[in-house]
Design an enzyme around this catalytic site. Structure first.
Site, mmCIF file in Angstrom:
data_model
loop_
_atom_site.group_PDB
_atom_site.id
_atom_site.type_symbol
_atom_site.label_atom_id
_atom_site.label_comp_id
_atom_site.label_asym_id
_atom_site.label_seq_id
_atom_site.Cartn_x
_atom_site.Cartn_y
_atom_site.Cartn_z
ATOM 1 N N HIS A 76 4.744 0.498 -10.279
ATOM 2 C CA HIS A 76 4.048 0.603 -11.565
ATOM 3 C C HIS A 76 5.050 0.797 -12.701
ATOM 4 O O HIS A 76 4.927 0.209 -13.773
ATOM 5 C CB HIS A 76 3.108 1.822 -11.585
ATOM 6 N N ASP A 101 -0.617 -7.640 -5.295
ATOM 7 C CA ASP A 101 -2.033 -8.014 -5.222
ATOM 8 C C ASP A 101 -2.161 -9.415 -5.811
ATOM 9 O O ASP A 101 -2.758 -9.597 -6.873
ATOM 10 C CB ASP A 101 -2.872 -7.014 -6.002
ATOM 11 N N VAL A 148 7.697 -4.591 -6.011
ATOM 12 C CA VAL A 148 8.819 -3.663 -5.816
ATOM 13 C C VAL A 148 8.666 -3.076 -4.414
ATOM 14 O O VAL A 148 7.566 -2.711 -4.001
ATOM 15 C CB VAL A 148 8.813 -2.551 -6.891
ATOM 16 N N HIS A 185 3.885 4.750 -8.710
ATOM 17 C CA HIS A 185 5.151 4.679 -7.970
ATOM 18 C C HIS A 185 6.099 3.753 -8.740
ATOM 19 O O HIS A 185 5.734 3.218 -9.804
ATOM 20 C CB HIS A 185 4.911 4.195 -6.537
ATOM 21 N N GLY A 212 0.875 -6.692 -10.911
ATOM 22 C CA GLY A 212 1.894 -6.863 -9.873
ATOM 23 C C GLY A 212 1.550 -7.999 -8.921
ATOM 24 O O GLY A 212 0.386 -8.265 -8.635
ATOM 25 N N ARG A 233 -1.200 3.676 -1.365
ATOM 26 C CA ARG A 233 -1.776 4.015 -0.051
ATOM 27 C C ARG A 233 -0.697 4.317 0.994
ATOM 28 O O ARG A 233 -1.024 4.798 2.080
ATOM 29 C CB ARG A 233 -2.680 2.881 0.431
HETATM 30 O O1 PAF Z 1 -4.531 -3.011 -9.074
HETATM 31 C C1 PAF Z 1 -5.143 -2.001 -9.478
HETATM 32 O O2 PAF Z 1 -4.621 -0.888 -9.502
HETATM 33 C C2 PAF Z 1 -6.610 -2.147 -9.891
HETATM 34 O O3 PAF Z 1 -7.262 -3.091 -9.122
HETATM 35 C C3 PAF Z 1 -6.783 -2.452 -11.394
HETATM 36 C C4 PAF Z 1 -6.213 -3.802 -11.755
HETATM 37 C C5 PAF Z 1 -6.099 -1.371 -12.211
HETATM 38 C C6 PAF Z 1 -8.266 -2.463 -11.754
HETATM 39 O O4 PAF Z 1 -8.870 -1.255 -11.470
#
Ligand code: PAF
Length: 281
Positions: free
Chosen positions: A37, A150, A176, A34, A147, A187
């Site tokens: 990313h 998380d 974002v 999205h 990001g 999700r």
């Molecule tokens: O944040 C994510 O999408 C995942 O946890 C990652 C860092 C790509 C590891 O699989």
């Protein structure tokens, strides 16, 4: 744009790039990309000569009963989006190559992973640190970007990067959001049209917390109560997993909002588990 699926090929390509002095930026993802990313990929392009975006839905970070098999995927769409964003290399390994039969080596950051998301999802971070260490080894990046949404993941991975002496610059990119404030997440697509407005419960609660701090209310228990009320008013069915107040770097819990306090929360809405966070001071 190069699409690489073999570990051997990515290793020989990154070895060659390093020998030519080309700096490599790494953006690890699980796909279903999205705007969040894509903004990280664009930021990575400003920090390095070449950006490798990885797409891998990592089985070891999902516990039994979590959404591994139903996790949204759109490889073709992702490849196009990465190309449009200017990314030069996509690495899409196979699970059977990453974790062949008999695989038994894991990386674990000990204390930072025992709280917050780690408490709700005990095996999750072990899978995350393991795959990211493996991706570091395969792609030899000079810079890596994750990001802020998380934020605990970013803190844990930063610690792993330091502790394991990876010579990699670690960048945490801002969250974002959709126009209405919902943090972008793969999700979010699980919500039906009628459920979607309720997903704003998290950002409403975080904004209420920020307003309280602006009004000099720094007692975390009081702020937490108000946040719970805001969430329940927005969505009666919301199940709050946690609302926590921690130091941004050490993750040490705090009773009072002080400089670098971050508030994070996990809420389950109609079987969709959302997380979000905001720095309060
Ligand atoms: O944040 C994510 O999408 C995942 O946890 C990652 C860092 C790509 C590891 O699989």
């Amino acid at each position: 744009m190069k699409i690489i699926r073999s570990i051997k090929k990515i290793q020989s390509l990154t070895k060659q790039l390093a020998s030519e002095g080309t700096s490599i930026g790494l953006v690890p993802t699980m796909g279903f990309l999205h705007e969040g990313h894509l903004s990280i990929i664009k930021r990575a392009l400003q920090k390095s000569d070449i950006v490798i975006t990885t797409i891998f839905v990592n089985p070891t970070q999902f516990a039994q009963g979590e959404d591994l098999t139903t996790y949204p995927r759109d490889e073709k769409g992702d490849i196009q989006k990465i190309k449009d964003a200017g990314g030069q290399i996509v690495f899409i390994p196979k699970a059977s190559d990453i974790y062949p039969n008999g695989y038994e080596t894991y990386i674990e950051v000990e204390s930072l992973t025992k709280i917050l998301e780690g408490k709700s999802r005990p095996s999750h971070f072990k899978g995350v640190t393991t795959i990211v260490a493996k991706l570091f080894n395969m792609t030899r990046p000079d810079v890596v970007l994750f990001g802020l949404k998380d934020f605990q993941q970013a803190t844990v991975l930063k610690k792993m990067t330091t502790d394991l002496n990876y010579p990699i610059k670690f960048i945490i990119a801002p969250t974002v959001r959709e126009k209405d404030g919902l943090a972008m997440s793969s999700r979010n697509k699980y919500f039906s049209k009628s459920e979607r407005p309720d997903a704003l419960a998290l950002i409403y609660a975080l904004k209420a917390a920020k307003e309280m701090v602006k009004a000099n209310i720094t007692d975390c228990q009081r702020i937490q109560k108000e946040m719970q009320a805001v969430i329940k008013t927005t969505c009666k069915k919301a199940r709050i997993e946690y609302i926590a107040f921690n130091d941004f770097n050490s993750l040490k819990p705090t009773d009072k909002v002080v400089k670098n306090t971050i508030c994070s929360l996990a809420v389950k809405l109609y079987n969709v588990r959302l997380i979000d966070n905001m720095k309060l001071m």
